[in-house]
Scaffold this motif. Sequence first.
Motif, mmCIF file in Angstrom:
data_model
loop_
_atom_site.group_PDB
_atom_site.id
_atom_site.type_symbol
_atom_site.label_atom_id
_atom_site.label_comp_id
_atom_site.label_asym_id
_atom_site.label_seq_id
_atom_site.Cartn_x
_atom_site.Cartn_y
_atom_site.Cartn_z
ATOM 1 N N ILE A 119 65.213 -16.334 -28.347
ATOM 2 C CA ILE A 119 66.600 -16.017 -28.173
ATOM 3 C C ILE A 119 67.442 -17.303 -28.997
ATOM 4 C CG2 ILE A 119 68.707 -15.802 -26.423
ATOM 5 C CD1 ILE A 119 66.721 -14.576 -24.465
ATOM 6 N N ILE A 120 67.006 -18.431 -28.632
ATOM 7 C CA ILE A 120 67.821 -19.672 -29.402
ATOM 8 C C ILE A 120 67.487 -19.255 -30.829
ATOM 9 C CG2 ILE A 120 67.642 -22.144 -29.594
ATOM 10 C CD1 ILE A 120 66.941 -22.432 -26.719
ATOM 11 N N VAL A 121 66.311 -19.135 -31.222
ATOM 12 C CA VAL A 121 66.031 -19.206 -32.669
ATOM 13 C C VAL A 121 67.032 -17.881 -33.344
ATOM 14 C CG1 VAL A 121 64.500 -18.569 -34.725
ATOM 15 C CG2 VAL A 121 64.028 -20.171 -32.591
ATOM 16 N N GLN A 122 66.950 -16.781 -32.510
ATOM 17 C CA GLN A 122 67.592 -15.764 -33.168
ATOM 18 C C GLN A 122 69.097 -15.654 -33.079
ATOM 19 O OE1 GLN A 122 65.540 -11.877 -33.896
ATOM 20 N NE2 GLN A 122 64.666 -12.205 -31.716
ATOM 21 N N VAL A 123 69.627 -16.228 -32.111
ATOM 22 C CA VAL A 123 71.213 -16.628 -32.159
ATOM 23 C C VAL A 123 71.673 -17.403 -33.312
ATOM 24 C CG1 VAL A 123 72.905 -17.623 -30.670
ATOM 25 C CG2 VAL A 123 71.439 -15.905 -29.621
ATOM 26 N N VAL A 124 70.921 -18.715 -33.432
ATOM 27 C CA VAL A 124 71.167 -19.336 -34.559
ATOM 28 C C VAL A 124 70.993 -18.740 -35.738
ATOM 29 C CG1 VAL A 124 70.219 -21.798 -35.594
ATOM 30 C CG2 VAL A 124 70.598 -21.498 -33.190
ATOM 31 N N GLY A 125 69.863 -17.921 -35.870
ATOM 32 C CA GLY A 125 69.771 -17.304 -37.151
ATOM 33 C C GLY A 125 70.710 -16.284 -37.545
ATOM 34 N N TRP A 126 70.661 -15.200 -36.776
ATOM 35 C CA TRP A 126 71.438 -14.092 -36.943
ATOM 36 C C TRP A 126 72.844 -14.119 -36.871
ATOM 37 C CZ3 TRP A 126 68.777 -11.229 -40.057
ATOM 38 C CH2 TRP A 126 67.302 -10.984 -40.075
ATOM 39 N N CYS A 127 73.286 -14.764 -35.955
ATOM 40 C CA CYS A 127 74.696 -15.003 -35.495
ATOM 41 C C CYS A 127 75.255 -16.105 -36.242
ATOM 42 C CB CYS A 127 74.834 -14.983 -34.024
ATOM 43 S SG CYS A 127 73.983 -13.697 -32.991
ATOM 44 N N PHE A 128 74.633 -17.086 -36.700
ATOM 45 C CA PHE A 128 75.204 -18.196 -37.269
ATOM 46 C C PHE A 128 74.765 -18.347 -38.764
ATOM 47 C CE2 PHE A 128 75.412 -22.884 -38.260
ATOM 48 C CZ PHE A 128 76.723 -23.145 -38.229
ATOM 49 N N PHE A 129 73.759 -18.607 -39.182
ATOM 50 C CA PHE A 129 73.367 -18.829 -40.454
ATOM 51 C C PHE A 129 73.479 -17.671 -41.392
ATOM 52 C CE2 PHE A 129 70.387 -22.527 -38.825
ATOM 53 C CZ PHE A 129 71.215 -23.272 -39.180
ATOM 54 N N GLY A 130 73.082 -16.568 -40.901
ATOM 55 C CA GLY A 130 73.210 -15.220 -41.648
ATOM 56 C C GLY A 130 74.510 -15.028 -42.127
ATOM 57 N N PRO A 131 75.184 -14.791 -41.347
ATOM 58 C CA PRO A 131 76.859 -14.497 -41.641
ATOM 59 C C PRO A 131 77.241 -15.821 -42.570
ATOM 60 C CG PRO A 131 76.631 -14.035 -39.218
ATOM 61 C CD PRO A 131 75.468 -14.654 -39.824
ATOM 62 N N ILE A 132 76.801 -16.906 -42.208
ATOM 63 C CA ILE A 132 77.660 -17.953 -43.333
ATOM 64 C C ILE A 132 76.923 -17.882 -44.546
ATOM 65 C CG2 ILE A 132 77.384 -20.501 -43.762
ATOM 66 C CD1 ILE A 132 77.855 -20.941 -40.506
ATOM 67 N N LEU A 133 75.696 -17.635 -44.642
ATOM 68 C CA LEU A 133 75.001 -17.318 -45.907
ATOM 69 C C LEU A 133 75.517 -16.156 -46.594
ATOM 70 C CD1 LEU A 133 71.099 -18.147 -45.265
ATOM 71 C CD2 LEU A 133 72.930 -19.554 -46.641
ATOM 72 N N ASP A 134 75.761 -14.900 -45.994
ATOM 73 C CA ASP A 134 76.431 -13.846 -46.581
ATOM 74 C C ASP A 134 77.877 -14.119 -47.222
ATOM 75 O OD1 ASP A 134 74.561 -12.226 -45.971
ATOM 76 O OD2 ASP A 134 75.473 -11.176 -43.925
ATOM 77 N N ILE A 135 78.720 -15.155 -46.634
ATOM 78 C CA ILE A 135 79.897 -15.276 -46.936
ATOM 79 C C ILE A 135 79.747 -16.356 -48.223
ATOM 80 C CG2 ILE A 135 82.010 -16.969 -46.593
ATOM 81 C CD1 ILE A 135 81.643 -15.883 -43.605
ATOM 82 N N ILE A 137 76.852 -16.890 -50.404
ATOM 83 C CA ILE A 137 76.304 -16.151 -51.312
ATOM 84 C C ILE A 137 76.844 -14.805 -52.038
ATOM 85 C CG2 ILE A 137 73.980 -14.830 -52.067
ATOM 86 C CD1 ILE A 137 72.531 -16.712 -49.882
ATOM 87 N N TYR A 138 77.395 -14.152 -50.974
ATOM 88 C CA TYR A 138 77.737 -12.897 -51.561
ATOM 89 C C TYR A 138 79.304 -12.619 -51.372
ATOM 90 C CZ TYR A 138 72.967 -11.676 -51.129
ATOM 91 O OH TYR A 138 71.494 -11.900 -51.605
ATOM 92 N N ALA A 139 80.241 -13.382 -50.912
ATOM 93 C CA ALA A 139 81.595 -13.660 -50.687
ATOM 94 C C ALA A 139 81.913 -12.207 -49.868
ATOM 95 C CB ALA A 139 82.248 -13.465 -51.869
ATOM 96 N N GLU A 140 81.182 -12.218 -48.897
ATOM 97 C CA GLU A 140 81.462 -10.864 -48.008
ATOM 98 C C GLU A 140 82.469 -11.340 -46.935
ATOM 99 O OE1 GLU A 140 79.937 -7.687 -47.539
ATOM 100 O OE2 GLU A 140 78.769 -8.024 -49.470
ATOM 101 N N PRO A 141 83.378 -10.505 -46.392
ATOM 102 C CA PRO A 141 84.272 -10.860 -45.600
ATOM 103 C C PRO A 141 83.546 -11.262 -44.064
ATOM 104 C CG PRO A 141 84.147 -8.467 -45.944
ATOM 105 C CD PRO A 141 83.341 -9.053 -46.579
ATOM 106 N N ALA A 142 84.115 -12.140 -43.706
ATOM 107 C CA ALA A 142 83.692 -12.892 -42.586
ATOM 108 C C ALA A 142 83.651 -11.958 -41.150
ATOM 109 C CB ALA A 142 84.598 -14.175 -41.856
#
Length: 185
Positions: A119-135, A137-142
């Motif tokens: 749970i901790i790993v996935q929250v940090v990965g998918w809910c924090f790092f993933g969106p930030i990397l999307d913004i 790398i790809y300039a995706e809307p937050a």
Amino acid sequence: MVKFSLSIKTIVAIGIGAAVYVILGRFINIPTGIPNTQIETTIAFLAFMSVLFGPVAGGLIGFIGHALKDVLMWGSVWWSWVFISLFVGFFIGLFAYRIKVQEGAFGRRQIIHFNIVQIIVQVVGWCFFGPILDIIIYAEPANKVFTQGAVAGVSNIISVGVLGTILLVSYAKTQSKAGSLSKEV
């Protein structure tokens, strides 16, 4: 100089694990209604392999499997999410590696430990790092990427919590418990 090597068993696990990851990701997922976000069995399998073979194998299975899956399904790689699969596989393997399912032990305490870690790993990965990397790398809307990340995170937590736990409990039952063999006198 630091010498780093992988056993043949780990290398084979990475190859087979990445192949199974691709197959599961390609054929066994459920759409969520959020664009490009599915409920996947791949992450449960990744967590299972990470516990069995450790952080390096888990990270490489996540990285290679997710990259190949993206190429086969979409024709290109969405690197931010590929790196999150690497992150999830590595850190579940790192923090859950001390769970000794190979010794037949995966009871209530290990299940709780495993699920807290995932749970901790996935929250940090998918809910924090993933969106930030999307913004970045790809300039995706937050708002879009944080919604996708939250949905992916929650669905992956449930998938690993149910399927990953079932896989580990089932696997542990096939193993001999430490000290279960005794010598007849």
